[in-house]
Design an enzyme around this catalytic site. Structure first.
Site, short mmCIF file in Angstrom:
data_model
loop_
_atom_site.label_atom_id
_atom_site.label_comp_id
_atom_site.label_asym_id
_atom_site.label_seq_id
_atom_site.Cartn_x
_atom_site.Cartn_y
_atom_site.Cartn_z
N ASP A 122 -9.63 -4.48 -5.38
CA ASP A 122 -9.15 -3.58 -4.30
C ASP A 122 -10.04 -2.07 -4.52
O ASP A 122 -9.84 -1.57 -5.62
CB ASP A 122 -7.78 -3.05 -4.62
CG ASP A 122 -7.04 -2.61 -3.64
OD1 ASP A 122 -7.56 -1.66 -2.69
OD2 ASP A 122 -5.77 -2.80 -3.44
N HIS A 181 -7.92 -5.18 -1.04
CA HIS A 181 -6.76 -4.69 -0.53
C HIS A 181 -6.17 -5.48 0.58
O HIS A 181 -6.30 -5.11 1.76
CB HIS A 181 -6.97 -3.25 0.14
CG HIS A 181 -5.85 -2.42 0.08
ND1 HIS A 181 -4.90 -2.03 -1.01
CD2 HIS A 181 -5.23 -1.55 1.45
CE1 HIS A 181 -4.16 -1.28 -0.40
NE2 HIS A 181 -4.32 -0.92 0.74
N SER A 197 0.93 -1.00 0.13
CA SER A 197 0.00 -0.01 0.15
C SER A 197 0.97 1.35 0.05
O SER A 197 1.57 1.44 -0.86
CB SER A 197 -1.05 0.03 1.27
OG SER A 197 -1.89 0.85 1.15
#
Length: 236
Positions: free
Chosen positions: A182, A213, A125
């Site tokens: 995601d 995610h 991320s």
């Protein structure tokens, strides 16, 4: 030794440095990080065990705009949600984060004699975004390229400042994996970022998985294979 930095870091008497910072809600604000990789990766690829030194640098506590300015662990500020192509960049925060990683690399080289050419930098991320920035934007002429880079569910930032040197493009391959569903760092970010980096000559191994995610076993197994390949090329 080589190194793996999961932005958090890792090295192997061979270092794989992989930077990790999870994203908003699930990930921003989570200090647990991915330190379990130091156990998980060797279980998948024994070479990534005793011969690798892992480092997981903590993200600072900052205000996150998309969360009302709340103070929480994060590598840089976020102004848009979800994170799609074209979101506003916190340039100052991202450069500051990259400098923190570079200082960690310099310290490890000085104290453990591990050159950047034996280090892999990566993350999840926000950590993946900073890993890309550190590995490609900031390895300018005269700086030793990293052994590799890993981006899990991250995104390419500061694209207008991207200038990958020929040596970096040749020496620092990228593993980029992303969840097809995601809804935080949108799946479109992978195709966009991979395309831009390939235009600059970077060798990219891209994977996608039917998930959000997050991460799963197949992704971590593929990442372990990539790490073994770049850190221990003679055994792959």
């Amino acid at each position: 030794m080589q190194r793996f930095d999961f932005s958090d870091f890792l090295y192997p008497r061979h270092v794989f440095k992989m930077r990790l910072c999870k994203s908003f809600k699930q990930h921003i604000g989570n200090r647990a990080g991915w330190s379990s990789l130091r156990r998980k990766l060797p279980s998948l690829r024994p070479n990534l065990g005793k011969n690798v030194h892992y480092v997981f640098p903590p993200a600072p506590t900052i205000g996150i705009s998309v969360n009302g300015g709340m103070q929480m662990p994060g590598w840089f500020d976020l102004y848009d949600w979800p994170i799609g192509v074209g979101v506003k960049d916190d340039k100052e925060g991202k450069i500051k984060a990259a400098i923190q990683i570079e200082e960690t690399v310099e310290k490890l080289e000085k104290e453990m004699d591990i050159p950047p050419s034996r280090i892999v930098v990566g993350g999840f991320s926000q950590g993946g975004a900073v890993a890309l920035l550190t590995a490609y934007h900031r390895r300018t002429e005269g700086k030793v390229p990293f052994a590799g880079c890993v981006c899990l569910s991250g995104w390419l930032t500061l694209k207008e400042d991207l200038n990958v040197t020929e040596e970096v493009a040749k020496s620092t391959p990228l593993f980029w994996a992303h969840g097809e569903y995601d809804d935080k760092v949108l799946f479109e970010q992978q195709a966009h970022g991979v395309g831009v980096l390939k235009e600059h000559g970077v060798k990219v191994e891209e994977r996608s998985y039917p998930m959000g995610h997050e991460s799963d076993y197949d992704e971590i197994d593929a990442m372990a294979e990539f790490l073994e390949k770049v850190l221990f090329p003679s055994s792959s």
